[in-house]
Design a protein around this motif. Structure first.
Motif, PDB file in Angstrom:
ATOM      1  N   MET A 181      -0.349   3.561   8.560  1.00 30.04           N
ATOM      2  CA  MET A 181      -1.152   3.185   9.729  1.00 30.04           C
ATOM      3  C   MET A 181      -1.473   4.408  10.597  1.00 30.04           C
ATOM      4  SD  MET A 181      -1.601   0.024   9.179  1.00 30.04           S
ATOM      5  CE  MET A 181      -1.472   0.490   7.435  1.00 30.04           C
ATOM      6  N   LEU A 182      -0.521   5.328  10.722  1.00 36.07           N
ATOM      7  CA  LEU A 182      -0.736   6.541  11.514  1.00 36.07           C
ATOM      8  C   LEU A 182      -1.867   7.387  10.961  1.00 36.07           C
ATOM      9  CD1 LEU A 182       0.075   8.779  13.573  1.00 36.07           C
ATOM     10  CD2 LEU A 182       1.787   9.528  11.899  1.00 36.07           C
ATOM     11  N   THR A 183      -1.888   7.567   9.651  1.00 34.92           N
ATOM     12  CA  THR A 183      -2.824   8.501   9.028  1.00 34.92           C
ATOM     13  C   THR A 183      -4.099   7.838   8.535  1.00 34.92           C
ATOM     14  OG1 THR A 183      -1.708   8.225   6.893  1.00 34.92           O
ATOM     15  CG2 THR A 183      -0.928  10.013   8.314  1.00 34.92           C
ATOM     16  N   GLY A 184      -4.135   6.509   8.511  1.00 31.64           N
ATOM     17  CA  GLY A 184      -5.296   5.824   7.953  1.00 31.64           C
ATOM     18  C   GLY A 184      -5.289   5.802   6.440  1.00 31.64           C
ATOM     19  N   ALA A 185      -4.104   5.979   5.844  1.00 34.19           N
ATOM     20  CA  ALA A 185      -3.975   5.951   4.391  1.00 34.19           C
ATOM     21  C   ALA A 185      -3.994   4.503   3.889  1.00 34.19           C
ATOM     22  CB  ALA A 185      -2.676   6.638   3.976  1.00 34.19           C
ATOM     23  N   THR A 186      -4.023   4.342   2.584  1.00 35.64           N
ATOM     24  CA  THR A 186      -3.909   3.028   1.955  1.00 35.64           C
ATOM     25  C   THR A 186      -2.445   2.811   1.556  1.00 35.64           C
ATOM     26  OG1 THR A 186      -6.170   3.029   1.122  1.00 35.64           O
ATOM     27  CG2 THR A 186      -4.595   1.612  -0.023  1.00 35.64           C
ATOM     28  N   LEU A 187      -1.923   1.621   1.832  1.00 37.62           N
ATOM     29  CA  LEU A 187      -0.552   1.291   1.474  1.00 37.62           C
ATOM     30  C   LEU A 187      -0.556   0.252   0.357  1.00 37.62           C
ATOM     31  CD1 LEU A 187       2.475   1.718   2.233  1.00 37.62           C
ATOM     32  CD2 LEU A 187       2.278  -0.385   3.587  1.00 37.62           C
ATOM     33  N   VAL A 188       0.085   0.594  -0.757  1.00 29.48           N
ATOM     34  CA  VAL A 188       0.258  -0.328  -1.879  1.00 29.48           C
ATOM     35  C   VAL A 188       1.661  -0.913  -1.773  1.00 29.48           C
ATOM     36  CG1 VAL A 188       0.322  -0.580  -4.386  1.00 29.48           C
ATOM     37  CG2 VAL A 188      -1.308   1.008  -3.325  1.00 29.48           C
ATOM     38  N   ILE A 189       1.744  -2.235  -1.614  1.00 25.57           N
ATOM     39  CA  ILE A 189       3.024  -2.902  -1.394  1.00 25.57           C
ATOM     40  C   ILE A 189       3.464  -3.606  -2.665  1.00 25.57           C
ATOM     41  CG2 ILE A 189       4.269  -4.590  -0.004  1.00 25.57           C
ATOM     42  CD1 ILE A 189       2.222  -4.207   2.209  1.00 25.57           C
TER      43      ILE A 189
END
Length: 506
Positions: free
Chosen positions: A212-220
């Motif tokens: 969320m800080l960097t605007g990256a994509t998170l794969v859960i």
């Protein structure tokens, strides 16, 4: 900065970008913010106020990510609990944090209802995407101007007694840790991060916060129960950052015909929660030579303390690294005074990432947070024994409580484990002290063997060739797996046997 502002800012920068990938579901930043803000309205409408605790009992998934951000958007405090937690511990946590609301899996409603402290607490049970959304308010909660000093999280950890302690992390504590970690990992919006570690613990939760800080994509991913499926997800989503614990590295080492092309997109791997054995690191580097491996050390009480720059690993094989940016570390004696380089002492930490204390536990807080005798600045006493060299590089020796005292000699379990991990045929090892009527404590090794022909005598002989006599295990027990905490960390407390060992010594 408050952590929910990370989400708002990333949505403003690129709302159409994919924020979350969970199974077949993909959420853009705009969609993620909308769902979280609508759940925040639901929480407020259910009576949740600023500073109230929201107990989140969810598997890894997009619903867990929404629940976390929604709680922060509502001005409340997350209390994430691993869904494998049994009723007695859940009861302890609930009695301590007194949640105003519970967000849980539909399959866990009976468990929650059976805990007296939660029976009358309002709750929302998640389900499939459609039913989950149907339970949310139609209107998103507007942005609020709340202070960074507000409490953000109560993360429960068990000490040597097994009694849960709620680590109080404010938004500014989590912000300081996230920015420091993202800085040395060089995280950007171009990254795709994988979280397979439970987001109910600090290491897993930090993957969500960093994204969320960097605007990256998170794969859960829900868990590491099916490693091949996780590896294929790394390939398919072109994951660049992979956070693991040593047990996961051990599973990779034992996998047959593991294809390195599955990991072609990776830029880095991080390891934390427990020291990564040198043998595991060497295998990772040989198997994935293009990947930077960051060995890290931290505690729930401050998220992260030290990291070892990949370029320093060959020169400092046993070190966990230097203090992360913005943090100061010292190794001190019992009076709190810094000891000379190379001398064993307790590690203390100063920085904006250090917790506020333990929830409703003043005695434990006073023990952990103490003033520097020279400056009066508050420091976190980690309870871990370390040495530091002249350049500030730290080497872990042992938890203070884990030191084994055998026949008057002190044994650091990690020193024995490092030797065991070098032995061919051993996949994992854990060393504990067990009561003994002659030695006081006997050194016991729990071993997971990759070679079924390995014997107790083989292990003892190898240790005798590489360790001082008082460090050689007197007991070797073969296990199919090591006892672990819910976060996947091998647990000495769970491994220790209460009954004394008697008889002659080999």
């Amino acid at each position: 900065m408050r952590i929910e502002q990370y989400l708002r800012q990333s949505a403003v920068r690129d709302g159409a970008k994919t924020a979350i990938v969970a199974g077949d579901l993909r959420l853009s930043y705009d969609r993620f913010l909308d769902l979280s803000a609508r759940m925040a309205t639901t929480l407020r409408a259910s009576g949740v106020s600023r500073g109230d605790r929201v107990l989140i009992l969810l598997d890894n998934g997009w619903q867990a990510a929404v629940a976390v951000l929604a709680t922060w958007l509502a001005g409340a405090v997350i209390c994430p609990v691993n869904p494998s937690t049994k009723a007695p511990r859940l009861s302890q946590i609930a009695a301590d944090c007194t949640p105003a609301f519970v967000i849980t899996e539909a399959r866990l409603e009976r468990l929650v209802a059976g805990v007296a402290e939660l029976a009358d607490t309002p709750r929302l049970a998640t389900g499939e995407a459609g039913s989950f959304e149907a339970g949310l308010h139609a209107a998103p909660l507007p942005a609020q101007d709340l202070p960074d000093s507000d409490l953000a999280a109560l993360i429960y950890t068990s000490g040597s007694t097994g009694v849960p302690k709620g680590v109080m992390l404010a938004h500014d504590n989590m912000d300081a840790a996230a920015r420091s970690i993202a800085f040395y990992l060089e995280n950007t919006a171009a990254d795709t991060l994988l979280v397979v570690l439970p987001m109910s613990f600090g290491y897993g939760l930090n993957q969500l916060v960093t994204a969320m800080l960097t605007g990256a994509t998170l794969v859960i991913e829900k868990s590491f129960a099916f490693p091949q499926a996780v590896f294929e997800k790394i390939r398919d989503e072109r994951v660049t950052g992979f956070a693991l614990v040593p047990a996961m590295a051990a599973m990779m080492m034992q996998a047959r015909d593991l294809d390195p092309s599955l990991f072609a997109s990776l830029r880095y791997i991080t390891s934390a929660a427990a020291p990564l054995p040198p043998a595991h690191f060497d295998w990772l580097r040989a198997f994935l030579p293009h990947v930077r491996v960051f060995c890290m050390y931290g505690q729930t009480e401050c998220t992260r303390i030290a990291y070892l720059p990949p370029g320093e690993i060959d020169a400092r094989r046993s070190s966990v690294g230097i203090a992360i940016p913005g943090v100061r570390t010292e190794v001190v004696d019992e009076a709190g005074v810094a000891v000379p380089p190379g001398t064993v002492g307790e590690l203390v930490v100063t920085g904006a990432n250090v917790m506020r204390g333990y929830w409703r536990n003043e005695a434990a807080t006073r023990k952990a947070l103490r003033p520097d005798p020279r400056t009066g600045a508050m420091r976190l006493h980690t309870g871990d024994l370390f040495t530091a060299d002249a350049d500030g590089y730290l080497t872990f020796v042992s938890r203070t409580d884990d030191i084994i005292k055998s026949r008057g000699e002190k044994v650091a379990p990690k020193a024995v484990e490092d030797v065991l991990h070098r032995m061919p045929g051993i996949a994992e090892a854990l060393v504990v002290g067990v009561p003994h009527d002659v030695l006081g404590q006997a050194v016991k090794a729990l071993v997971v063997a990759s070679d079924t022909a390995l014997t107790e005598r083989d292990v003892m002989r190898f240790c005798a060739q590489n360790l001082e006599d008082h460090m050689v295990p007197k007991i070797v027990e073969f296990r199919q797996s090591l006892p672990r905490t819910d976060s996947g960390k091998a647990s000495r407390r769970l491994a220790a046997e209460p009954a004394p060992i008697t008889g002659s010594i080999a």
